[in-house]
Design an enzyme around this catalytic site. Structure first.
Site, PDB file in Angstrom:
ATOM      1  N   GLY A  52      -0.429  -1.705   5.988  1.00 45.20           N
ATOM      2  CA  GLY A  52      -0.375  -2.862   6.883  1.00 45.20           C
ATOM      3  C   GLY A  52      -1.703  -3.594   6.943  1.00 45.20           C
ATOM      4  O   GLY A  52      -2.554  -3.437   6.061  1.00 45.20           O
ATOM      5  N   THR A 103       0.826  -1.223   0.000  1.00 51.30           N
ATOM      6  CA  THR A 103       0.000   0.000   0.000  1.00 51.30           C
ATOM      7  C   THR A 103       0.856   1.268   0.000  1.00 51.30           C
ATOM      8  O   THR A 103       1.947   1.288   0.558  1.00 51.30           O
ATOM      9  CB  THR A 103      -0.932   0.066   1.238  1.00 51.30           C
TER      10      THR A 103
HETATM   11  N1  GLY Z   1      -3.745  -1.900   4.213  1.00 51.78           N
HETATM   12  C1  GLY Z   1      -3.987  -2.502   2.975  1.00 51.78           C
HETATM   13  C2  GLY Z   1      -4.934  -3.631   3.051  1.00 51.78           C
HETATM   14  O1  GLY Z   1      -5.119  -4.228   4.086  1.00 51.78           O
HETATM   15  O2  GLY Z   1      -5.507  -3.943   2.028  1.00 51.78           O
END
Ligand code: GLY
Length: 361
Positions: A263, A211
């Protein structure tokens, strides 16, 4: 009642008092403030941008765009587009790791601080720049979230091509994952005919969340945010993470500041952590303190035994990044003392330490 052992609260709470010093040695890096402070009545003196570590190039692009006088939302989207189109970042956009069926499904969201509008797409397939589509949801619809086929149709309506986003590298990672998933199905990893026990060397494979989050303050002092991702590698098809959910993967209040995350999205979804961080900054926390507060909240709310280590601590990671209206930045993660985030201002771009709850030592 918590099932976590009483001693689990003995955390290695680490703030970046040291990082402030580190930042100071970097010249005029964006200010990291470790302690709580008064509510923000000051405005940033110039443009500032913060992102997750994989946005080191993105923050430089954002500064370049901000310096033309552009709106912060245009700038942050232009910045993360670099990562969305990068085949080597396997956590975002083109080249992102696919879901369990080998299909790349992307999530993204944007918030425009000065107008308080938001837009997002979830589980969108075949569109290389989901952040641009999220921005169009904000600008050209009366909705906030579009998902799946509807999101793709909306993107096509606005001229986006539908492309194959699965790179060879990502496909090979998916095949390796699929073939090693179980010893009691019919997919076999590479082996010799004489191998008696195929897949016996199986070791648990790392599944990543990746991400990119990015928030910025523009020359007018306005704040905007974006988060974009391919989500959890090899996820169940249709899974939506925190990134496209307003208040979870990102939040922005033009008078206070902005926050975002990377995360384990499920932990963030269950705690609305980006909203929580902005509200903590509203009542006086520094960006770093607010991010640590969100880490603490997640730790306190994690009760599933399979998510806890033998000390009763969350056995996963979530990172938070925050920026306040005064132009101060900070970040924190649940686990690990070597985390960094990227930030930039008129003096240049910097990698800055994330504070943490547990050192991993
Ligand atoms: N933080 C990205 C996800 O869990 O998709």
């Amino acid at each position: 009642m918590s099932k976590r052992p009483a001693n689990s609260r003995r955390r290695f709470l680490k703030t970046t008092a040291a990082a402030s010093v580190g930042a100071a040695t970097l010249g005029s890096a964006p200010r990291v403030v470790g302690a709580s402070q008064a509510p923000i009545h000051r405005k940033a003196e110039g443009p500032v941008v913060i992102s997750s570590r994989n946005g080191r190039n993105a923050v430089e692009k954002v500064m370049e765009v901000l310096n033309t006088g552009a709106d912060a939302l245009d700038a942050v989207v232009a910045g993360v587009n670099l990562v969305e189109e990068d085949p080597n970042d396997t956590s975002v956009g083109y080249g992102g790791l696919p879901n369990a069926d080998g299909v790349v499904q992307l999530d993204a969201a944007v918030i425009h601080g000065p107008t308080g509008r938001a837009g997002s797409v979830a589980c969108i397939e075949g569109i290389k720049y989901p952040s641009k589509v999220a921005k169009l949801v904000l600008e050209r619809t009366d909705h906030v979230n579009l998902v799946g086929k509807g999101a793709q149709a909306f993107a096509r309506m606005h001229g986006f091509p539908v492309e194959n986003l699965l790179t060879e590298r990502a496909r090979e990672r998916w095949v390796r994952w699929r073939e090693n998933l179980s010893n009691s199905d019919d997919y076999l990893p590479p082996h010799e005919a004489h191998d008696a026990s195929i897949g016996a060397d199986y070791v648990e494979q790392q599944r990543t969340w990746g991400t990119i989050h990015c928030s910025a303050i523009d020359l007018s002092g306005n704040i905007s945010s974006v988060t974009t991702t391919s989500g959890l590698a090899f996820k169940i098809p249709g899974r939506v993470g925190d990134s496209p959910i307003i208040g979870a993967g990102l939040y922005c209040d033009n008078e206070v500041g902005a926050a975002g995350s990377t995360g384990r999205g499920e932990a963030n979804l269950e705690n609305c952590a980006s909203f929580l961080i902005v509200e903590r900054m509203r009542i006086g926390d520094s960006p770093e303190q607010a991010c640590l507060y969100a880490c603490e909240r997640i730790a306190d709310h994690t009760r599933k035994a399979y998510l806890l280590n033998d000390k009763g601590e969350p056995d996963f990671n979530v990172q938070f990044y925050a920026l306040n209206a005064a132009g101060e930045v900070g970040g924190a993660q649940i686990r690990g003392k070597n985390g960094k985030f990227a930030a930039a201002n008129s003096e240049g771009s910097f990698l800055v330490d994330l504070a943490y709850l547990y050192s991993n030592d």
